[in-house]
Design a protein around this motif. Sequence first.
Motif, PDB file in Angstrom:
ATOM      1  N   ASP A 140       0.823  -1.208   0.000  1.00 41.63           N
ATOM      2  CA  ASP A 140       0.000   0.000   0.000  1.00 41.63           C
ATOM      3  C   ASP A 140       0.858   1.259   0.000  1.00 41.63           C
ATOM      4  O   ASP A 140       0.332   2.368   0.080  1.00 41.63           O
ATOM      5  CB  ASP A 140      -0.971   0.012   1.179  1.00 41.63           C
ATOM      6  CG  ASP A 140      -0.304  -0.215   2.513  1.00 41.63           C
ATOM      7  OD1 ASP A 140       0.884  -0.592   2.547  1.00 41.63           O
ATOM      8  OD2 ASP A 140      -0.973  -0.021   3.548  1.00 41.63           O
ATOM      9  N   ARG A 141       2.167   1.107  -0.118  1.00 41.73           N
ATOM     10  CA  ARG A 141       3.066   2.249  -0.284  1.00 41.73           C
ATOM     11  C   ARG A 141       3.560   2.299  -1.722  1.00 41.73           C
ATOM     12  O   ARG A 141       3.436   1.341  -2.478  1.00 41.73           O
ATOM     13  CB  ARG A 141       4.241   2.149   0.691  1.00 41.73           C
ATOM     14  CG  ARG A 141       3.808   2.197   2.144  1.00 41.73           C
ATOM     15  CD  ARG A 141       4.950   2.518   3.059  1.00 41.73           C
ATOM     16  NE  ARG A 141       4.514   2.562   4.448  1.00 41.73           N
ATOM     17  CZ  ARG A 141       5.242   3.072   5.432  1.00 41.73           C
ATOM     18  NH1 ARG A 141       6.436   3.591   5.174  1.00 41.73           N
ATOM     19  NH2 ARG A 141       4.779   3.070   6.667  1.00 41.73           N
ATOM     20  N   ASP A 142       4.158   3.424  -2.070  1.00 41.30           N
ATOM     21  CA  ASP A 142       4.622   3.624  -3.434  1.00 41.30           C
ATOM     22  C   ASP A 142       5.721   2.619  -3.782  1.00 41.30           C
ATOM     23  O   ASP A 142       6.560   2.277  -2.944  1.00 41.30           O
ATOM     24  CB  ASP A 142       5.151   5.055  -3.571  1.00 41.30           C
ATOM     25  CG  ASP A 142       5.384   5.440  -5.013  1.00 41.30           C
ATOM     26  OD1 ASP A 142       4.439   5.942  -5.635  1.00 41.30           O
ATOM     27  OD2 ASP A 142       6.510   5.215  -5.509  1.00 41.30           O
ATOM     28  N   ALA A 143       5.711   2.160  -5.014  1.00 39.24           N
ATOM     29  CA  ALA A 143       6.715   1.194  -5.451  1.00 39.24           C
ATOM     30  C   ALA A 143       8.125   1.772  -5.386  1.00 39.24           C
ATOM     31  O   ALA A 143       9.098   1.040  -5.151  1.00 39.24           O
ATOM     32  CB  ALA A 143       6.408   0.730  -6.874  1.00 39.24           C
ATOM     33  N   ASP A 144       8.259   3.076  -5.568  1.00 41.01           N
ATOM     34  CA  ASP A 144       9.579   3.705  -5.468  1.00 41.01           C
ATOM     35  C   ASP A 144      10.136   3.587  -4.054  1.00 41.01           C
ATOM     36  O   ASP A 144      11.355   3.469  -3.864  1.00 41.01           O
ATOM     37  CB  ASP A 144       9.504   5.178  -5.867  1.00 41.01           C
ATOM     38  CG  ASP A 144       9.280   5.364  -7.360  1.00 41.01           C
ATOM     39  OD1 ASP A 144       9.541   4.409  -8.122  1.00 41.01           O
ATOM     40  OD2 ASP A 144       8.843   6.455  -7.767  1.00 41.01           O
ATOM     41  N   GLY A 171      -6.431  -3.311  -4.610  1.00 44.23           N
ATOM     42  CA  GLY A 171      -6.032  -2.013  -5.134  1.00 44.23           C
ATOM     43  C   GLY A 171      -4.542  -1.844  -5.269  1.00 44.23           C
ATOM     44  O   GLY A 171      -4.070  -0.812  -5.765  1.00 44.23           O
ATOM     45  N   ASN A 172      -3.780  -2.858  -4.844  1.00 39.33           N
ATOM     46  CA  ASN A 172      -2.319  -2.816  -4.946  1.00 39.33           C
ATOM     47  C   ASN A 172      -1.831  -4.115  -5.590  1.00 39.33           C
ATOM     48  O   ASN A 172      -1.264  -4.982  -4.921  1.00 39.33           O
ATOM     49  CB  ASN A 172      -1.701  -2.639  -3.553  1.00 39.33           C
ATOM     50  CG  ASN A 172      -2.112  -1.341  -2.904  1.00 39.33           C
ATOM     51  OD1 ASN A 172      -1.725  -0.257  -3.341  1.00 39.33           O
ATOM     52  ND2 ASN A 172      -2.925  -1.432  -1.856  1.00 39.33           N
ATOM     53  N   PRO A 173      -2.053  -4.265  -6.877  1.00 38.93           N
ATOM     54  CA  PRO A 173      -1.757  -5.525  -7.555  1.00 38.93           C
ATOM     55  C   PRO A 173      -0.261  -5.811  -7.622  1.00 38.93           C
ATOM     56  O   PRO A 173       0.569  -4.901  -7.498  1.00 38.93           O
ATOM     57  CB  PRO A 173      -2.330  -5.305  -8.960  1.00 38.93           C
ATOM     58  CG  PRO A 173      -2.288  -3.830  -9.149  1.00 38.93           C
ATOM     59  CD  PRO A 173      -2.596  -3.246  -7.806  1.00 38.93           C
ATOM     60  N   PRO A 174       0.101  -7.064  -7.811  1.00 41.03           N
ATOM     61  CA  PRO A 174       1.520  -7.431  -7.875  1.00 41.03           C
ATOM     62  C   PRO A 174       2.292  -6.650  -8.932  1.00 41.03           C
ATOM     63  O   PRO A 174       3.471  -6.313  -8.731  1.00 41.03           O
ATOM     64  CB  PRO A 174       1.473  -8.926  -8.212  1.00 41.03           C
ATOM     65  CG  PRO A 174       0.144  -9.390  -7.719  1.00 41.03           C
ATOM     66  CD  PRO A 174      -0.785  -8.227  -7.918  1.00 41.03           C
ATOM     67  N   GLU A 175       1.648  -6.370 -10.046  1.00 43.19           N
ATOM     68  CA  GLU A 175       2.330  -5.686 -11.155  1.00 43.19           C
ATOM     69  C   GLU A 175       2.946  -4.358 -10.745  1.00 43.19           C
ATOM     70  O   GLU A 175       3.908  -3.894 -11.372  1.00 43.19           O
ATOM     71  CB  GLU A 175       1.331  -5.478 -12.299  1.00 43.19           C
ATOM     72  CG  GLU A 175       0.910  -6.750 -13.001  1.00 43.19           C
ATOM     73  CD  GLU A 175      -0.178  -7.538 -12.270  1.00 43.19           C
ATOM     74  OE1 GLU A 175      -0.575  -8.610 -12.766  1.00 43.19           O
ATOM     75  OE2 GLU A 175      -0.631  -7.084 -11.196  1.00 43.19           O
ATOM     76  N   LYS A 176       2.427  -3.749  -9.699  1.00 42.94           N
ATOM     77  CA  LYS A 176       2.943  -2.480  -9.188  1.00 42.94           C
ATOM     78  C   LYS A 176       4.414  -2.599  -8.758  1.00 42.94           C
ATOM     79  O   LYS A 176       5.153  -1.608  -8.794  1.00 42.94           O
ATOM     80  CB  LYS A 176       2.060  -2.047  -8.010  1.00 42.94           C
ATOM     81  CG  LYS A 176       2.471  -0.813  -7.251  1.00 42.94           C
ATOM     82  CD  LYS A 176       1.444  -0.554  -6.135  1.00 42.94           C
ATOM     83  CE  LYS A 176       1.869   0.574  -5.202  1.00 42.94           C
ATOM     84  NZ  LYS A 176       0.876   0.778  -4.102  1.00 42.94           N
ATOM     85  N   PHE A 177       4.839  -3.806  -8.419  1.00 44.59           N
ATOM     86  CA  PHE A 177       6.175  -3.986  -7.834  1.00 44.59           C
ATOM     87  C   PHE A 177       7.115  -4.789  -8.731  1.00 44.59           C
ATOM     88  O   PHE A 177       8.104  -5.342  -8.257  1.00 44.59           O
ATOM     89  CB  PHE A 177       6.037  -4.654  -6.459  1.00 44.59           C
ATOM     90  CG  PHE A 177       5.325  -3.782  -5.466  1.00 44.59           C
ATOM     91  CD1 PHE A 177       6.003  -2.832  -4.735  1.00 44.59           C
ATOM     92  CD2 PHE A 177       3.951  -3.880  -5.310  1.00 44.59           C
ATOM     93  CE1 PHE A 177       5.344  -1.999  -3.847  1.00 44.59           C
ATOM     94  CE2 PHE A 177       3.272  -3.050  -4.429  1.00 44.59           C
ATOM     95  CZ  PHE A 177       3.969  -2.100  -3.697  1.00 44.59           C
TER      96      PHE A 177
END
Length: 331
Positions: A140-144, A171-177
Amino acid sequence: MNDWLTGLPKAELHLHIEGTLTPHQQFALATRNGVTLPYDDAEALQAAYEFDDLSSFLALYYQGMNVLLTRADFYDLAMAYFERAAADGVRHVDLSFDPQAHVSRGVALADVFEGLRQARQDAAARLDVSSALIMSFMRDRDADDAMTTFKAAAPWHHHLSAIGLDSAEVGNPPEKFTAVFERARAIGLPRVAHAGEEGGPEYVRGALDALDVCRIDHGVRAMEDDTLIERLRTTQTPLTVCPLSNLYLKGVADLADHNLPLMLEAGLNVNINSDDPAYFGGGMVNNFAACVAAFDWDRETCRTVAANGIRDAFMPESRRAALLLELARYE
């Protein structure tokens, strides 16, 4: 049966060390560190552990971390868990921790790593409980922020057995990371991720495809997709199911309604774990005992599930062989 379950050699693969912080420990550390808690005593804090969902749990979970400030705090937290785990017959732990939740409060990353490192070393020597360390990122935090944390932890990468992904799933899918997981892959670190706890089967598929994980934490909602079930059965991807956690977070109204028996019947590679035992009804014996009561598991089923955990934990092969032999001989 509980005595037999206690003696059963077990590995715990899904354990958040911050989730082992008991109410009494919180108050002891709060006193030591001059932190004021919004409860009168440990009993009042314990009474607040009535959760509607994952989000309501996480609010108390992160609040509790505020008492963890020093290297000694992380050491004491981990050693207290290791002692309880040893009493539960746990012989190995894949221990996850959330560095972002501590660094953001001004805690030095070195204090987190070194406190846990010393506890792991002492647990192996004094309790014969081996362990592996998983550095988890908060989804739930930014990927950066995850990437920044990963880079900052470079001096301790050699202490890690894997990286992971946890916290609020929907709302925080794996693809985000993808980027930080690719960076970990490039230096040879295995990857695991929470998926299919509150999020649907697409989160499990995303963890497998986008993050190239070797293990799925939870994974219970994979059972909603027949194609995914077949994929998991064929690959025998480990699923670290946490029965009491699912019950306490209202994933099921009654443990008897849990799909864990269906997962086993489908031929999936399932092991069971306590997740956050201070919040979810206790450790490994409590989780096994709850499954025995809810699903009428016999000793052979318990032995099979325990063997799955030992087989899929991050540990040296010599240790794995010794524990599997110990389990095979256990009567």
